[in-house]
Design an enzyme around this catalytic site. Structure first.
Site, short mmCIF file in Angstrom:
data_model
loop_
_atom_site.label_atom_id
_atom_site.label_comp_id
_atom_site.label_asym_id
_atom_site.label_seq_id
_atom_site.Cartn_x
_atom_site.Cartn_y
_atom_site.Cartn_z
CG ASP A 1 -2.29 0.51 0.98
OD1 ASP A 1 -2.26 1.78 0.81
OD2 ASP A 1 -3.22 -0.06 1.01
CG HIS B 1 -5.10 4.02 1.02
ND1 HIS B 1 -4.95 2.58 0.89
CD2 HIS B 1 -6.27 4.20 0.48
CE1 HIS B 1 -5.84 2.05 0.05
NE2 HIS B 1 -6.83 3.00 -0.15
CG ASP C 1 13.63 4.80 1.87
OD1 ASP C 1 12.83 4.27 2.60
OD2 ASP C 1 13.55 5.93 1.25
CB SER D 1 -9.20 0.93 0.15
OG SER D 1 -8.64 1.05 -1.22
#
Ligand code: CA
Ligand code: CA
Length: 317
Positions: free
Chosen positions: A52, A107, A98, A272
């Site tokens: 996500d 979200h 990273d 979602s």
């Protein structure tokens, strides 16, 4: 109840009312398990991978449920486990390449809280799993990058093959064109033993006609999830499909965790938000049945779904 998706008492919903028991029966499930059996860190922990916008583990309702790579020492600038990624301790940021998958968009942190905000701690909200481990794979902000998604899929396969008990990945995104490369990479995560739980999309479309990916790939180990509301109706935005969507789960007025700078908690709507309810249930099942296959876990979730006439023709169950 304010987290009506867990337990709908009929007194909360989009219109201020709900339908009692239009929920995922979390109270009933929690009488059986609230998540992983307590075990030493790194041993048989049920892990749910959140692919996500990242996860902000600075939210105190998530901190204790962060996954830690057992083979990596954090912040020493050394790739201790030799997987090519330096300091991938909480997961990885495949968008910025990273070691910090912290969410600034919000979200992914909301999704993660639905799966596994710490339960019974007098803070904010409760996840479907009170105890689980959340692996954070960041693939972008609003529009996730295809390369970052592929990196995330590859990462969870590698970790699973190393013995990390990833039961499911949650994939609350989509809309890219069909891709043989994506399908193959997702298939590899399923073959490794990880259920791929995915949102059906928010276009109010018929996904049997207008296909939506990744939830729409023809792979048995994908659980495609549409959204329902507290009044036991299909969410007005939910994309559906008698063949291409498997179940509906709570996805309207869902209270969950946010990054601290965004206020710690908030309500969001979307498929979602529905998908992580299902991924959370997969985590509970993974605790009850260690080593169960993604096909088994999907079948158990679908068999446990309440069949309601209003959803007939909109999903498999
Ligand atoms: Ca590493
Ligand atoms: Ca390191």
């Amino acid at each position: 109840a304010i987290q009506w998706g867990h337990n709908n008492d009929g007194f909360f919903g989009p219109s201020g009312v709900g339908i009692a028991d239009a929920d995922i029966d979390a109270i009933e499930a929690w009488e059986i398990t609230t998540g992983q059996t307590v075990s030493p860190e790194g041993v048989n922990e049920v892990v749910i991978a959140i692919i996500d916008s990242g996860v902000d583990f600075n939210n105190p309702d998530l901190t204790a449920n962060a996954w830690h790579n057992p083979r990596e020492i954090p912040d020493n600038q050394i790739d201790d486990d030799g997987n090519g990624l330096v300091d991938d301790y909480f997961g990885y940021d495949f968008a910025d390449l990273d070691s910090d998958p912290t969410d600034t968009q919000g979200h992914g942190t909301h999704v993660a809280g639905t799966v596994g905000a710490v339960g019974n701690n007098q803070l904010f909200v409760t996840g479907v799993n009170w105890n689980t481990k959340i692996m954070a794979l960041r693939a972008g902000d609003a529009g996730l990058s295809s390369a970052a998604l592929l990196g995330s899929y590859n990462y969870i396969v590698e970790q699973k093959l190393l013995g990390v008990n990833i039961v499911a990945s949650n994939n609350s995104y989509g809309g890219s064109p069909a891709s043989g490369i994506d399908r193959f990479a997702i298939s590899a995560t399923i073959d490794a033993g990880i259920l791929f739980v995915a949102a059906s999309g928010n276009d109010a479309a018929n996904n049997d006609v207008t296909q939506f990916f990744p939830s729409g790939y023809d792979l048995d180990g994908i659980l495609a999830v549409g959204a329902s509301d507290s009044a036991e109706q299909v969410a007005i935005f939910s994309s559906n499909g008698a063949a291409s969507v498997d179940i509906h789960a709570p996805g309207v007025d869902i209270l969950s965790t946010r990054p601290p700078q965004l206020g710690f908690v908030d309500f969001l709507d979307g498929t979602s938000m529905a998908s992580p309810h299902a991924a959370g249930v997969a985590g509970l099942l993974g605790d009850l049945a260690p080593g169960a296959s993604p096909i088994d876990i999907k079948a158990w979730i679908m068999a446990g779904t309440d069949v309601k006439p209003v959803f007939a023709g909109l999903s498999v169950t």
